[in-house]
Design a protein around this motif. Structure first.
Motif, PDB file in Angstrom:
ATOM      1  N   MET A 277      -5.104   5.512   5.739  1.00 24.66           N
ATOM      2  CA  MET A 277      -3.762   6.523   5.572  1.00 24.66           C
ATOM      3  C   MET A 277      -3.651   7.107   6.828  1.00 24.66           C
ATOM      4  SD  MET A 277      -4.521   5.985   2.159  1.00 24.66           S
ATOM      5  CE  MET A 277      -3.467   7.932   1.865  1.00 24.66           C
ATOM      6  N   TRP A 278      -4.284   7.104   8.028  1.00 20.73           N
ATOM      7  CA  TRP A 278      -3.251   7.907   8.884  1.00 20.73           C
ATOM      8  C   TRP A 278      -2.171   6.972   9.766  1.00 20.73           C
ATOM      9  CZ3 TRP A 278      -2.948  13.175  10.323  1.00 20.73           C
ATOM     10  CH2 TRP A 278      -4.405  14.317  10.086  1.00 20.73           C
ATOM     11  N   ILE A 279      -2.904   5.755   9.701  1.00 18.61           N
ATOM     12  CA  ILE A 279      -1.589   5.110  10.319  1.00 18.61           C
ATOM     13  C   ILE A 279      -0.906   4.443   9.900  1.00 18.61           C
ATOM     14  CG2 ILE A 279      -2.026   3.044  12.004  1.00 18.61           C
ATOM     15  CD1 ILE A 279      -4.589   3.536  12.417  1.00 18.61           C
ATOM     16  N   TYR A 280      -0.557   4.163   8.721  1.00 17.61           N
ATOM     17  CA  TYR A 280       0.090   3.352   7.312  1.00 17.61           C
ATOM     18  C   TYR A 280       0.532   4.314   6.290  1.00 17.61           C
ATOM     19  CZ  TYR A 280      -0.679  -0.870  10.547  1.00 17.61           C
ATOM     20  OH  TYR A 280      -1.082  -1.467  11.396  1.00 17.61           O
ATOM     21  N   GLY A 281      -0.139   4.823   6.030  1.00 25.23           N
ATOM     22  CA  GLY A 281       0.324   6.408   4.950  1.00 25.23           C
ATOM     23  C   GLY A 281       0.348   5.510   3.507  1.00 25.23           C
ATOM     24  N   ASN A 282      -1.274   4.644   3.255  1.00 32.26           N
ATOM     25  CA  ASN A 282      -1.715   4.393   2.386  1.00 32.26           C
ATOM     26  C   ASN A 282      -3.167   3.896   2.360  1.00 32.26           C
ATOM     27  OD1 ASN A 282      -0.689   0.880   1.805  1.00 32.26           O
ATOM     28  ND2 ASN A 282       1.296   1.985   2.582  1.00 32.26           N
ATOM     29  N   ASP A 283      -3.435   3.423   0.875  1.00 27.84           N
ATOM     30  CA  ASP A 283      -4.980   2.491   0.870  1.00 27.84           C
ATOM     31  C   ASP A 283      -4.815   0.860   1.176  1.00 27.84           C
ATOM     32  OD1 ASP A 283      -4.651   2.654  -1.528  1.00 27.84           O
ATOM     33  OD2 ASP A 283      -5.977   3.990  -2.182  1.00 27.84           O
ATOM     34  N   LYS A 284      -4.082   0.449   1.178  1.00 23.83           N
ATOM     35  CA  LYS A 284      -3.117  -0.833   1.057  1.00 23.83           C
ATOM     36  C   LYS A 284      -2.126  -1.238   2.129  1.00 23.83           C
ATOM     37  CE  LYS A 284      -0.757  -0.659  -3.311  1.00 23.83           C
ATOM     38  NZ  LYS A 284      -0.784   0.840  -3.834  1.00 23.83           N
ATOM     39  N   PRO A 285      -2.106  -1.039   3.191  1.00 29.47           N
ATOM     40  CA  PRO A 285      -1.420  -1.338   4.166  1.00 29.47           C
ATOM     41  C   PRO A 285      -1.097  -2.933   3.953  1.00 29.47           C
ATOM     42  CG  PRO A 285      -3.476  -0.699   5.073  1.00 29.47           C
ATOM     43  CD  PRO A 285      -3.639  -0.558   4.098  1.00 29.47           C
ATOM     44  N   ASP A 286      -0.163  -2.792   3.860  1.00 30.36           N
ATOM     45  CA  ASP A 286       0.778  -4.431   5.127  1.00 30.36           C
ATOM     46  C   ASP A 286       0.916  -4.315   6.752  1.00 30.36           C
ATOM     47  OD1 ASP A 286       2.322  -6.500   5.295  1.00 30.36           O
ATOM     48  OD2 ASP A 286       4.012  -6.217   3.345  1.00 30.36           O
ATOM     49  N   ILE A 287      -0.225  -5.429   6.641  1.00 34.31           N
ATOM     50  CA  ILE A 287      -0.579  -5.172   8.620  1.00 34.31           C
ATOM     51  C   ILE A 287       0.366  -6.344   9.016  1.00 34.31           C
ATOM     52  CG2 ILE A 287      -2.352  -3.997   8.652  1.00 34.31           C
ATOM     53  CD1 ILE A 287      -3.664  -6.665   8.708  1.00 34.31           C
ATOM     54  N   ARG A 288       1.498  -7.497   8.192  1.00 28.70           N
ATOM     55  CA  ARG A 288       2.027  -7.776   8.967  1.00 28.70           C
ATOM     56  C   ARG A 288       3.468  -7.933   9.298  1.00 28.70           C
ATOM     57  NH1 ARG A 288       5.335 -10.902   3.102  1.00 28.70           N
ATOM     58  NH2 ARG A 288       4.557  -8.015   2.795  1.00 28.70           N
ATOM     59  N   PHE A 289       3.565  -6.378  10.226  1.00 25.00           N
ATOM     60  CA  PHE A 289       4.358  -5.991  10.948  1.00 25.00           C
ATOM     61  C   PHE A 289       3.553  -4.436  11.584  1.00 25.00           C
ATOM     62  CE2 PHE A 289       5.829  -4.081   6.921  1.00 25.00           C
ATOM     63  CZ  PHE A 289       6.150  -2.908   6.961  1.00 25.00           C
ATOM     64  N   GLY A 290       4.168  -3.851  12.539  1.00 23.95           N
ATOM     65  CA  GLY A 290       3.747  -2.667  12.907  1.00 23.95           C
ATOM     66  C   GLY A 290       4.644  -1.545  12.422  1.00 23.95           C
ATOM     67  N   LYS A 429       8.040 -13.760   2.375  1.00 22.70           N
ATOM     68  CA  LYS A 429       6.391 -14.401   1.527  1.00 22.70           C
ATOM     69  C   LYS A 429       6.138 -15.714   1.953  1.00 22.70           C
ATOM     70  CE  LYS A 429       9.906 -12.290  -2.146  1.00 22.70           C
ATOM     71  NZ  LYS A 429      10.205 -12.407  -3.569  1.00 22.70           N
ATOM     72  N   ASP A 430       6.512 -16.334   3.095  1.00 25.02           N
ATOM     73  CA  ASP A 430       5.604 -17.225   3.602  1.00 25.02           C
ATOM     74  C   ASP A 430       4.140 -17.056   4.903  1.00 25.02           C
ATOM     75  OD1 ASP A 430       7.226 -16.953   5.496  1.00 25.02           O
ATOM     76  OD2 ASP A 430       7.608 -18.886   6.278  1.00 25.02           O
ATOM     77  N   GLU A 431       4.089 -16.051   4.845  1.00 24.26           N
ATOM     78  CA  GLU A 431       3.357 -15.293   5.677  1.00 24.26           C
ATOM     79  C   GLU A 431       2.065 -14.181   5.426  1.00 24.26           C
ATOM     80  OE1 GLU A 431       2.726 -12.640   9.966  1.00 24.26           O
ATOM     81  OE2 GLU A 431       4.557 -12.777   8.807  1.00 24.26           O
ATOM     82  N   PHE A 432       0.578 -14.497   5.751  1.00 25.39           N
ATOM     83  CA  PHE A 432       0.308 -13.778   4.507  1.00 25.39           C
ATOM     84  C   PHE A 432      -0.756 -13.041   5.409  1.00 25.39           C
ATOM     85  CE2 PHE A 432       2.192 -17.802   1.928  1.00 25.39           C
ATOM     86  CZ  PHE A 432       1.307 -16.826   1.360  1.00 25.39           C
ATOM     87  N   LYS A 433      -1.407 -11.952   5.519  1.00 24.27           N
ATOM     88  CA  LYS A 433      -2.563 -11.058   6.643  1.00 24.27           C
ATOM     89  C   LYS A 433      -3.292 -10.387   5.480  1.00 24.27           C
ATOM     90  CE  LYS A 433      -0.401 -11.145  10.192  1.00 24.27           C
ATOM     91  NZ  LYS A 433      -1.729 -11.477  11.978  1.00 24.27           N
ATOM     92  N   LEU A 434      -4.808 -10.928   5.540  1.00 21.86           N
ATOM     93  CA  LEU A 434      -5.568 -10.073   4.638  1.00 21.86           C
ATOM     94  C   LEU A 434      -6.215  -9.075   5.462  1.00 21.86           C
ATOM     95  CD1 LEU A 434      -7.288 -13.276   3.661  1.00 21.86           C
ATOM     96  CD2 LEU A 434      -6.382 -11.614   1.658  1.00 21.86           C
ATOM     97  N   LEU A 435      -7.089  -8.314   4.462  1.00 19.34           N
ATOM     98  CA  LEU A 435      -7.554  -7.029   5.147  1.00 19.34           C
ATOM     99  C   LEU A 435      -8.508  -6.569   4.807  1.00 19.34           C
ATOM    100  CD1 LEU A 435      -7.569  -4.172   7.153  1.00 19.34           C
ATOM    101  CD2 LEU A 435      -5.613  -3.615   5.617  1.00 19.34           C
ATOM    102  N   TRP A 436      -9.571  -6.164   5.198  1.00 17.19           N
ATOM    103  CA  TRP A 436     -10.942  -5.252   4.483  1.00 17.19           C
ATOM    104  C   TRP A 436     -10.125  -3.390   4.572  1.00 17.19           C
ATOM    105  CZ3 TRP A 436     -12.892  -7.444   0.634  1.00 17.19           C
ATOM    106  CH2 TRP A 436     -14.063  -8.520   0.543  1.00 17.19           C
ATOM    107  N   VAL A 437     -10.257  -2.571   3.588  1.00 14.01           N
ATOM    108  CA  VAL A 437     -10.482  -1.635   4.041  1.00 14.01           C
ATOM    109  C   VAL A 437     -11.270  -0.921   3.435  1.00 14.01           C
ATOM    110  CG1 VAL A 437      -9.194   0.840   3.296  1.00 14.01           C
ATOM    111  CG2 VAL A 437      -7.949  -1.092   3.363  1.00 14.01           C
ATOM    112  N   LEU A 438     -12.353  -0.659   4.104  1.00 17.60           N
ATOM    113  CA  LEU A 438     -13.618   0.465   3.099  1.00 17.60           C
ATOM    114  C   LEU A 438     -14.218   1.780   3.538  1.00 17.60           C
ATOM    115  CD1 LEU A 438     -15.418  -2.286   6.279  1.00 17.60           C
ATOM    116  CD2 LEU A 438     -14.777  -2.332   4.170  1.00 17.60           C
ATOM    117  N   ASP A 439     -14.682   1.909   2.821  1.00 17.87           N
ATOM    118  CA  ASP A 439     -15.085   3.332   3.575  1.00 17.87           C
ATOM    119  C   ASP A 439     -14.306   4.637   2.773  1.00 17.87           C
ATOM    120  OD1 ASP A 439     -17.294   2.643   4.844  1.00 17.87           O
ATOM    121  OD2 ASP A 439     -16.556   3.253   6.912  1.00 17.87           O
TER     122      ASP A 439
END
Length: 611
Positions: A277-290, A429-439
């Protein structure tokens, strides 16, 4: 047999072989005394060649688009080969054609590039499904389904069906309800998920369960939501959070390998909900870019300390920032080269009602090291340089700043970040970045009811070290103005979401499995003991018979397919979807039922109120 081969399997090795094909006429092309037909079935397209004699017969019994035919002939090598399709090296010199069924002219062209709009294609969905582009989506869906089942089977999960006619216990979305003819005045509900059943299966000792299962929610629709949708639903016993994460990282890696040929061995990042929430502003961030969010001013605390450097903007005499609860910024690569017109267009974009900001402050960090901004009147170049340093802005970049109420501003800058990522080609669309959001927080505060509501669902356990806090404190909120000081405000859920390219594709939790803790959860949600027993007495009772520690996860199957297929809409990957109003325009459903059925169900219709 109607055919010896399909329309997708013949090649140069079959030359001089007599074959019989069956399928649909996709196109016909006449060249003098000969005619070419593209014959299509599920497996592909094969070109048929009709010579002068066959052409004459064709004049007596003409063919048309989408006629179903049977064709027999000799496989021949084509003189003008089409290497774009598997059968493009051959054609069939036809000796006999049999019309199996005629077709009226279709309402749209049944090809990848069709002239049919969404509405007409939804109405004639059985024709739309013949198009190769749609067929590929359905094939991908089947491939994901097959891969998931194979992986889960190999890991000792059992596919166990659970009922569709259950009890209504609405906790979030509205239930779809079904009247019972045999029990007048009583109703079943269609399940929003098999949640309680899979927990009961763990109590029953089945240890590892899964289903690829339909779920139903009566809620407003959008591109990635349908009233009926599919989950890969899973549950495991005698596990902790890490066991779940590792097991289902393996599932997604397996699906990527089997369906997309991607061997993803990268470690999957784990991020707390608070950091997301603090770094990306939402709880399902797209981390393919900064373009991470920099908190320039905020009254809220993060991990016990205020990280916002309010001094960067203080004492400048700029009331817009001085009076704002929050000031947030992002650094945009290459943005220093933008024109004033481009910045004005972005300002208009954030002012739209969907975003709701009052305006946008920007600064260019030019390649020569100079900094120019839309607030030069208030901020010296030295102050702007400090802001650039704090926001990690490089030469050639732009700084974009939004301010206002904390929650609204954070959502707005998150939306702006995603929009810019799209415009700048960073969301590939051809790049896939997975992430776990916890706690995640276990509870959210309902101002309207002055009580706690479950952020996930009422069966989610708190983190193990916070169970005592939950058990030993009264959930009642004595002073609504100080709800953040209540011990329950800081309890974290033993929950986790898997995020793929900015989309939540799966979510789950470690479950409550002790009756005392589950009753405390129901108390916190404002349920009386009588209400809890009426709705969930079966589950509370089951917990008294040796319920094991357990947890699980459910993946949004439709959404996962859509992302793997490069689409924004899950409708493209459902054979017979509903439209945005929840209607099946092909069947014309929902529809009214006759008076006899209403009487059998003991129902009277009430006309809806009008404004």
């Amino acid at each position: 047999m109607f055919r010896t081969h399909t329309c997708g399997e013949l090649g140069i090795a079959h030359v001089n072989k007599e074959v019989t094909l069956a399928g649909w006429v996709q196109t016909m092309r006449k060249f003098g005394s000969i005619t070419f037909i593209d014959l299509r079935d599920r497996y592909g397209v094969t070109q048929l060649l009709l010579d002068e004699a066959q052409n004459a017969a064709l004049a007596e019994t003409p063919l048309g688009r989408e006629f179903v035919i049977q064709a027999t002939g000799l496989v021949s090598e084509r003189s003008n080969k089409n290497l774009q399709i598997p059968t493009g090296e051959i054609e069939i010199k036809i000796s006999k054609i049999n019309i199996l069924n005629k077709s009226v002219t279709p309402p749209f062209t049944i090809q990848d590039e069709t002239d049919g709009g969404d509405d007409i294609r939804m109405k004639f969905r059985y024709l739309d499904l013949r198009r190769n582009a749609v067929k590929k989506n359905i094939e991908l869906r089947y491939a994901v389904n097959r891969a998931a089942r194979n992986y889960l089977h190999e890991n000792q999960f059992m596919d166990i069906e659970t009922p569709f006619l259950i009890k209504s216990t609405p906790e979030g979305a509205r239930d779809f309800v079904v009247p019972s003819r045999m029990n007048p005045g009583q109703f079943y509900a269609l399940p929003q998920s098999p949640q309680t059943f899979k927990q009961l299966l763990m109590v029953s000792g089945y240890d590892r369960y899964y289903q690829v299962v339909k779920c139903f929610r009566d809620e407003d629709l959008r591109a990635d939501r349908q009233p009926e949708f599919t989950q890969i639903d899973c549950e495991m016993s005698f596990i902790e959070q890490d066991d779940i994460l590792l097991m289902f990282e393996g599932l997604i890696r397996y699906i990527f390998k089997e369906v997309k040929g991607i061997d993803n061995k990268d470690e999957i990042e784990r991020m707390t909900w608070e950091d997301a929430m603090w770094i990306y502003g939402n709880d399902k961030p797209d981390i393919r870019f900064g373009m991470k969010i920099a908190n320039i001013k905020s009254p809220l605390k993060r991990k016990g300390s205020v990280e916002a450097d309010g001094f960067l903007i203080a004492n400048a005499g700029f009331p817009v920032f001085d009076n704002a609860e929050t000031v947030l910024a992002i650094a945009v690569p290459g943005g220093a080269a933008w024109t004033r017109k481009q910045f004005d267009e972005l300002t208009d974009w954030v002012k739209r009602p969907q975003i709701g900001m009052q305006g946008l402050v920007y600064a260019r960090y030019n390649e020569d090291g100079s900094i120019k901004s839309s607030v030069d009147k208030f901020y010296s170049e030295e102050k702007l340089r400090n802001i650039a340093l704090f926001t990690k802005t490089e030469k050639g970049d732009a700084i974009l700043i939004l301010c206002g109420r904390e929650e609204k501003t954070r959502k707005a800058i998150s939306d702006l970040r995603l929009e810019l990522g799209e415009r700048l080609g960073m969301r590939k669309k051809d790049e896939f970045k997975l992430l776990w959001v916890l706690d995640f927080p276990l509870f959210e505060y309902s101002e309207e009811d002055n009580r706690w509501v479950a952020r996930h669902h009422p069966f989610t356990a708190p983190k193990p070290d916070q169970i005592a806090t939950m058990i030993n404190n009264d959930p009642a909120i004595a002073d609504p103005a100080k709800y953040l000081e209540h011990p329950y405000a800081n309890i974290k859920a033993n929950a986790y979401d898997m995020v793929l390219n900015g989309n939540e594709i799966g979510g789950g939790s470690i479950r409550i499995y002790q009756r005392e803790l589950q009753e405390k959860m129901f108390d916190a949600l404002g349920m009386t003991r009588e209400e809890a027993n009426h709705k969930f007495g079966f589950l509370l009772g089951a917990f008294e018979y040796g319920a094991p520690p357990h947890g699980g996860i459910a993946f949004g199957f439709d959404r996962l397919c859509a992302i793997l297929g490069g689409s924004e809409s899950i409708r493209d990957f459902i054979a017979f979807p509903k439209n945005n109003s929840g209607r099946d325009v092909m069947l014309d459903a929902p529809s009214s039922i006759d008076e006899k059925q209403l009487k059998e169900l003991y129902l009277d219709l009430v006309q809806p109120e009008t404004d």
